[in-house]
Design an enzyme around this catalytic site. Structure first.
Site, short mmCIF file in Angstrom:
data_model
loop_
_atom_site.label_atom_id
_atom_site.label_comp_id
_atom_site.label_asym_id
_atom_site.label_seq_id
_atom_site.Cartn_x
_atom_site.Cartn_y
_atom_site.Cartn_z
N ALA A 25 0.81 -1.22 0.00
CA ALA A 25 0.00 0.00 0.00
C ALA A 25 0.84 1.27 0.00
O ALA A 25 0.43 2.30 -0.54
CB ALA A 25 -0.94 0.00 1.20
N PHE A 36 -3.29 1.09 4.97
CA PHE A 36 -4.24 0.48 5.90
C PHE A 36 -3.86 0.68 7.36
O PHE A 36 -4.69 1.03 8.18
CB PHE A 36 -4.37 -1.02 5.60
CG PHE A 36 -5.01 -1.29 4.28
CD1 PHE A 36 -6.39 -1.40 4.17
CD2 PHE A 36 -4.24 -1.43 3.13
CE1 PHE A 36 -6.99 -1.64 2.95
CE2 PHE A 36 -4.83 -1.67 1.90
CZ PHE A 36 -6.21 -1.78 1.81
N GLN A 106 0.36 -5.92 -4.00
CA GLN A 106 -0.78 -6.18 -3.14
C GLN A 106 -1.89 -5.15 -3.38
O GLN A 106 -2.97 -5.28 -2.83
CB GLN A 106 -0.35 -6.13 -1.67
CG GLN A 106 0.62 -7.22 -1.26
CD GLN A 106 1.17 -7.01 0.13
OE1 GLN A 106 2.03 -6.17 0.35
NE2 GLN A 106 0.67 -7.77 1.09
N ILE A 108 -4.73 -2.77 -5.37
CA ILE A 108 -5.87 -3.10 -6.23
C ILE A 108 -6.29 -1.88 -7.05
O ILE A 108 -7.43 -1.79 -7.51
CB ILE A 108 -7.05 -3.62 -5.39
CG1 ILE A 108 -7.39 -2.66 -4.25
CG2 ILE A 108 -6.72 -5.00 -4.82
CD1 ILE A 108 -8.55 -3.11 -3.37
N HIS A 124 -3.92 -9.42 -5.01
CA HIS A 124 -5.22 -9.23 -4.38
C HIS A 124 -6.31 -8.79 -5.34
O HIS A 124 -7.37 -8.34 -4.91
CB HIS A 124 -5.09 -8.22 -3.23
CG HIS A 124 -4.22 -8.71 -2.11
ND1 HIS A 124 -3.61 -7.87 -1.19
CD2 HIS A 124 -3.84 -9.97 -1.76
CE1 HIS A 124 -2.91 -8.60 -0.32
NE2 HIS A 124 -3.03 -9.87 -0.66
N CYS A 132 -20.46 -11.52 -10.82
CA CYS A 132 -21.57 -12.00 -10.01
C CYS A 132 -21.09 -13.18 -9.16
O CYS A 132 -20.49 -14.12 -9.68
CB CYS A 132 -22.74 -12.43 -10.89
SG CYS A 132 -24.05 -13.30 -9.99
N CYS A 135 -23.42 -16.51 -10.65
CA CYS A 135 -23.17 -17.12 -11.96
C CYS A 135 -21.86 -16.67 -12.61
O CYS A 135 -21.52 -17.12 -13.70
CB CYS A 135 -24.34 -16.81 -12.90
SG CYS A 135 -24.46 -15.05 -13.38
N THR A 194 5.53 -1.92 2.01
CA THR A 194 4.69 -2.95 2.62
C THR A 194 5.19 -3.26 4.02
O THR A 194 6.40 -3.32 4.26
CB THR A 194 4.65 -4.24 1.78
OG1 THR A 194 3.96 -5.26 2.51
CG2 THR A 194 6.04 -4.72 1.41
N SER A 195 4.25 -3.47 4.93
CA SER A 195 4.60 -3.76 6.32
C SER A 195 5.06 -5.20 6.51
O SER A 195 5.62 -5.54 7.55
CB SER A 195 3.39 -3.49 7.23
OG SER A 195 2.29 -4.29 6.82
#
Length: 244
Positions: A25, A36, A106, A108, A124, A132, A135, A194-195
């Site tokens: 992140a 985060f 990581q 998105i 991720h 959906c 389906c 990143t942690s």
């Protein structure tokens, strides 16, 4: 930051043609997307709900509270106007030069692709793809944004969800194995923003076989003792300075 370490890492990058980058992140915070776990991160925001952010991003919460889950994603995770920062562009430049073989992320947010990177492994998933849960019919971001609460599938009335890995779900193992393969064959492995506390992603360091593991992060991580080189600071600025 130790200038001697910085100069050595810069030399290593200049001489290598087989680099892999693994980012979290912190790579996107300079683009205005919060991380985060920091003081200003998503998990420390005050909320009007009784549920924790971690729980609201879990598979269980999606299943039991689809309306609240969908609204939470729209209100807290979508940053469509965010633009790539210096880290994204530096990595894209290394790829164009033939030095960087893969980016494992990581995140998105698709900012690596916006910057021009091609070989991006999204551990991720992405907030730009939806499907959906019943389906598996595919939907677009604009479809998801067009409603309040849960978007229901036009084919089966199932709940439409982002194609991201929620807490309580497993990674896409095909992508995970590609990441492992890239790391195992790399000469230089750069880990930034990143942690290194979220598994199984943090466990990717176990697959690196070389002696040029570079950690770039604002704060210490549980994996610092394994690093050959540590650069403390903003990954966007450091990557820019290393590459340019």
């Amino acid at each position: 930051m130790d200038k001697a370490v910085f100069d050595e890492v810069k030399r290593i990058i200049q001489e290598s043609s087989n680099i892999v980058f693994f980012g979290g992140a912190g790579v996107s915070t300079a683009s205005g997307i919060p991380d985060f776990r920091s003081a200003a991160g998503l998990y420390n925001r005050k909320s009007n709900t009784q549920f924790s952010p971690e729980y609201m991003l879990s598979h269980e919460f999606f299943e039991t509270h689809p309306d609240e889950f969908s609204d939470y994603v729209r209100e807290n995770l979508l940053y469509e106007d965010a633009k790539p920062n210096n880290a994204h562009y530096a990595l894209a430049k290394l790829e164009k030069q033939g030095k960087l073989k893969a980016i494992i992320t990581q995140n998105i947010d698709r900012l690596h692709q916006k910057a021009g990177s091609v070989n991006v492994l999204e551990l991720h998933g992405s907030l730009f793809e939806y499907y959906c849960s019943g389906c598996h019919k595919k939907y677009a971001l604009n479809d998801f944004k067009s409603v309040k609460g849960a978007l229901r599938c036009s084919k089966c009335s199932g709940v439409v969800r982002p194609d991201v890995v929620l807490y309580g779900e497993g990674l896409n193992m095909q992508i995970y194995y590609k990441a492992i393969e890239a790391i195992q064959s790399s000469d230089v492995f750069i880990v930034g923003g990143t942690s290194l506390v979220v598994y199984p992603a943090a466990g990717l360091l176990d697959f690196y076989r070389g002696n040029k593991l570079v950690l770039i992060n604002m704060e210490p991580t549980p994996q610092d003792s394994r690093a050959d080189y540590i650069l403390r600071g903003d990954v966007s600025q450091i990557m820019h300075d290393l590459v340019n």
